[in-house]
Design an enzyme around this catalytic site. Structure first.
Site, mmCIF file in Angstrom:
data_model
loop_
_atom_site.group_PDB
_atom_site.id
_atom_site.type_symbol
_atom_site.label_atom_id
_atom_site.label_comp_id
_atom_site.label_asym_id
_atom_site.label_seq_id
_atom_site.Cartn_x
_atom_site.Cartn_y
_atom_site.Cartn_z
ATOM 1 C CG ASP A 177 -2.185 0.801 1.019
ATOM 2 O OD1 ASP A 177 -2.144 1.967 1.464
ATOM 3 O OD2 ASP A 177 -3.172 0.327 0.435
ATOM 4 C CG HIS A 233 -5.163 -4.284 0.965
ATOM 5 N ND1 HIS A 233 -4.564 -4.182 -0.266
ATOM 6 C CD2 HIS A 233 -4.739 -3.198 1.672
ATOM 7 C CE1 HIS A 233 -3.820 -3.109 -0.310
ATOM 8 N NE2 HIS A 233 -3.895 -2.489 0.853
#
Length: 321
Positions: free
Chosen positions: A101, A300
């Site tokens: 990220d 994620h």
């Protein structure tokens, strides 16, 4: 945990916290939001046992690392300066960098600006910058937010999101971590109407512990964010257009560092932000692609949800160097 050592120093003008374990060549693990260094807890001992000096910073404005209140201090040069400043403080010329990220986007910026400091890149979930070269990301998010809830646009104004998250750090962290996992389809959050508060848009969760996350981990996250507040983390979003404009100078140039990728089939970023064929685009974005791996049934938070597989792959990657 007994082998973790915590360090605090002034680096690049801010008070920085990082954790280390092991000796040998350096690998730096960079987290995103809303994480802290602890999100790498499974990988740290595996890499240390494989003969690596594992260095895991709290990224700017998160955990125990200082976060300036002005979002302009989260531009490319400030964040890259944190990483080069940490290497300089530790007397290191280079390191392998791994990230997820916002953490991996910082590594891409570092690889463009100071490639000699990057021995190799291990990217989790985000194979490239996720935004369009033709439209600033906050502008795009504001357009989407006219139709439905979008967390990026919710975070953009200074004040309301900060206050809401600061008032309920444990509830927010519990809900958002669950929503980002493979146990939930994150984009269902976007089915909520514009103007909704993020905590209300997020799903309710099953009771802890989850198979990949425990009560004590949530308490650690909560304690750090209750102390620091969320403004530092939200400023990474508020500076997205600033970093987007700075990246125009190199956006279309392939990165020439050895590149490894680990993704998961239920990742929201691969689903929503990286085009129709994110894996197929990798050879155009990197000139030295070493290995690409996809893991099933994870979202994620792959280094938590599939800790053993991610640790094994990362060890194999660095051993191949």
């Amino acid at each position: 945990m007994a082998d973790w050592t915590h360090h605090h120093a002034r680096v690049n003008g801010i008070a920085m916290h990082w954790v280390e374990q092991g000796e040998g060549p350096a690998i730096v693990l960079c987290h995103g939001f809303p994480h802290i260094w602890l999100s790498w807890r499974h990988q740290i001992p595996v890499l240390a046992a494989a003969g690596w000096r594992v260095i895991v910073p709290d990224m700017r404005g998160m955990g125990q690392t200082e976060g300036p209140a002005d979002h302009s201090h989260y531009d490319v040069h400030a964040i890259v300066g944190d990483l080069t400043g940490l290497l300089d403080h530790l007397g290191l010329e280079e390191a392998v960098f791994a990230g997820l990220d916002f953490g991996v986007f910082a590594i891409y910026d570092l690889a463009y600006l100071h490639p000699q400091r990057v021995r190799a890149i291990i990217a989790l979930e985000n194979p490239a910058y996720p935004d369009s070269p033709d439209k600033a990301p906050l502008v795009e998010a504001a357009e989407w937010a006219q139709e439905h809830f979008v967390h990026i646009d919710y975070f953009r104004p200074v004040g309301p999101a900060d206050a809401a998250l600061n008032a309920a750090p444990r509830e927010f962290l519990r809900k958002v971590l669950y929503a980002l996992s493979g146990d939930f389809h994150y984009l269902d959050v976007w089915k909520n109407p514009p103007g909704m508060a993020y905590i209300d848009a997020l799903p309710e969760t099953p009771p802890l512990p989850w198979p990949w996350f425990s009560e004590w981990e949530l308490e650690w996250y909560t304690a750090d964010y209750a102390r620091s507040g969320f403004t530092g983390g939200l400023n990474w979003y508020r500076a997205m257009d600033l970093r987007w404009s700075q990246r125009a100078a190199w956006r279309h140039r392939p990165i020439d560092r050895p590149f490894f990728f680990i993704g998961s089939e239920n990742d929201v970023d691969l689903e929503a932000w990286h085009g129709d064929d994110p894996l197929g685009a990798i050879p155009r974005q990197y000139s030295d692609v070493r290995r690409i791996e996809m893991l099933p049934k994870a979202g994620h938070l792959i280094q938590l949800e599939r800790a053993d597989e991610v640790s094994r792959l990362m060890r194999e990657f660095v051993e191949s160097l």
